[in-house]
Design an enzyme around this catalytic site. Structure first.
Site, PDB file in Angstrom:
ATOM      1  N   VAL A   1       0.841  -1.198   0.000  1.00  0.00           N
ATOM      2  CA  VAL A   1       0.000   0.000   0.000  1.00  0.00           C
ATOM      3  C   VAL A   1       0.877   1.249   0.000  1.00  0.00           C
ATOM      4  O   VAL A   1       1.906   1.305   0.676  1.00  0.00           O
ATOM      5  CB  VAL A   1      -0.958  -0.018   1.217  1.00  0.00           C
ATOM      6  CG1 VAL A   1      -0.206   0.033   2.535  1.00  0.00           C
ATOM      7  CG2 VAL A   1      -1.963   1.124   1.122  1.00  0.00           C
ATOM      8  N   HIS A   2       0.485   2.257  -0.798  1.00  0.00           N
ATOM      9  CA  HIS A   2       1.285   3.477  -0.875  1.00  0.00           C
ATOM     10  C   HIS A   2       0.388   4.670  -1.164  1.00  0.00           C
ATOM     11  O   HIS A   2      -0.547   4.598  -1.945  1.00  0.00           O
ATOM     12  CB  HIS A   2       2.388   3.358  -1.928  1.00  0.00           C
ATOM     13  CG  HIS A   2       1.926   2.890  -3.269  1.00  0.00           C
ATOM     14  ND1 HIS A   2       1.668   1.554  -3.545  1.00  0.00           N
ATOM     15  CD2 HIS A   2       1.678   3.561  -4.422  1.00  0.00           C
ATOM     16  CE1 HIS A   2       1.293   1.425  -4.807  1.00  0.00           C
ATOM     17  NE2 HIS A   2       1.283   2.637  -5.359  1.00  0.00           N
ATOM     18  N   LEU A   3       0.721   5.757  -0.504  1.00  0.00           N
ATOM     19  CA  LEU A   3      -0.015   7.009  -0.617  1.00  0.00           C
ATOM     20  C   LEU A   3       0.691   7.918  -1.613  1.00  0.00           C
ATOM     21  O   LEU A   3       1.887   8.184  -1.485  1.00  0.00           O
ATOM     22  CB  LEU A   3      -0.070   7.689   0.754  1.00  0.00           C
ATOM     23  CG  LEU A   3      -0.678   9.091   0.827  1.00  0.00           C
ATOM     24  CD1 LEU A   3      -2.187   9.028   0.622  1.00  0.00           C
ATOM     25  CD2 LEU A   3      -0.352   9.742   2.180  1.00  0.00           C
TER      26      LEU A   3
END
Length: 229
Positions: free
Chosen positions: A124-126
């Protein structure tokens, strides 16, 4: 190591500031890692991800399987704490970006923080990305629509956290999100004109960015910054 697993590998480095390839690392702390996006879709584009292992305030760690992508994270009982850590790091990066905007351009503009509903890479990455969307690497309809602020594929972190806190967040099917990537090329600038090709859209983005910059610089930088909140 496959391309899809690169972020997952980065998140597991114990000393990313020394171990990542040159030009990748931006910042890190005990729980998050920020890197430059190698395929930036705007003048400023960075990624913030949870370190793996991610240590909770209780002292326990989040299982790696909960960090595979956004869908997996949202099913985790630890989702809120991870999301809040990402937002805090993202806000710090946003401040860094605005400082650089001021130094380089003489004015500042919007910085967005959000997730792709369906990630192309594991972990997961923003995305922390400036709203200009000006980059040679923005090349096709998928690139544009995946970051469009109102289409629905780009999920703003504030909305995600609010929904998690309210217990109401449910992601749609992967197929429905992927259909959004095929939508028309609609500008995010009012009056939201539709463009037939990416080159025409990019001409429009360049013109709007230049017009906006001239307008705000004409106001004076400090006044312009206040007027944008």
């Amino acid at each position: 190591m496959s391309w899809a697993n690169v972020l997952e590998n980065y998140a597991r480095h114990k000393r990313p500031e020394r171990e990542l390839p040159d030009g990748v690392w931006v910042a890190s702390d005990e729980r998050t890692l920020t890197i430059f996006d190698g395929y930036e879709k705007a003048k400023y584009h960075m990624l913030v991800m949870p370190r793996d292992p991610f240590r909770l305030s209780s002292g326990a760690t989040v299982p790696s399987s909960h960090l595979t992508n956004l869908r997996a994270l949202l099913k985790s009982p630890h989702a809120l704490e991870v999301l809040q850590a990402l937002r805090q790091a993202g806000e710090e990066v946003s401040d860094m970006i605005r400082d650089e905007m001021h130094k380089s351009e003489g004015w500042t503009w919007d910085v967005r923080m959000g997730f792709h509903a369906v990630e192309s890479m594991r972990h997961v990455h923003l995305h922390v990305i400036s709203s200009d969307m000006i980059s040679p690497k923005l090349k096709n309809k998928k690139h544009w629509n995946s970051f469009h602020p109102t289409l629905g594929y780009f999920l703003h972190i504030g909305d995600v956290i609010n929904d998690v806190e309210g217990g109401s967040l449910e992601l749609d099917s992967t197929k429905s999100y992927e259909a959004l990537l095929k939508c028309d090329l609609v500008s995010h600038y009012p009056p939201h004109r539709t463009f037939a090709t990416i080159p025409k859209l990019k001409e429009h983005l360049e013109a709007e960015f230049e017009r906006e910059g001239v307008g705000y610089c004409g106001l004076g930088w400090s006044k312009a910054r206040r007027s944008r909140g």
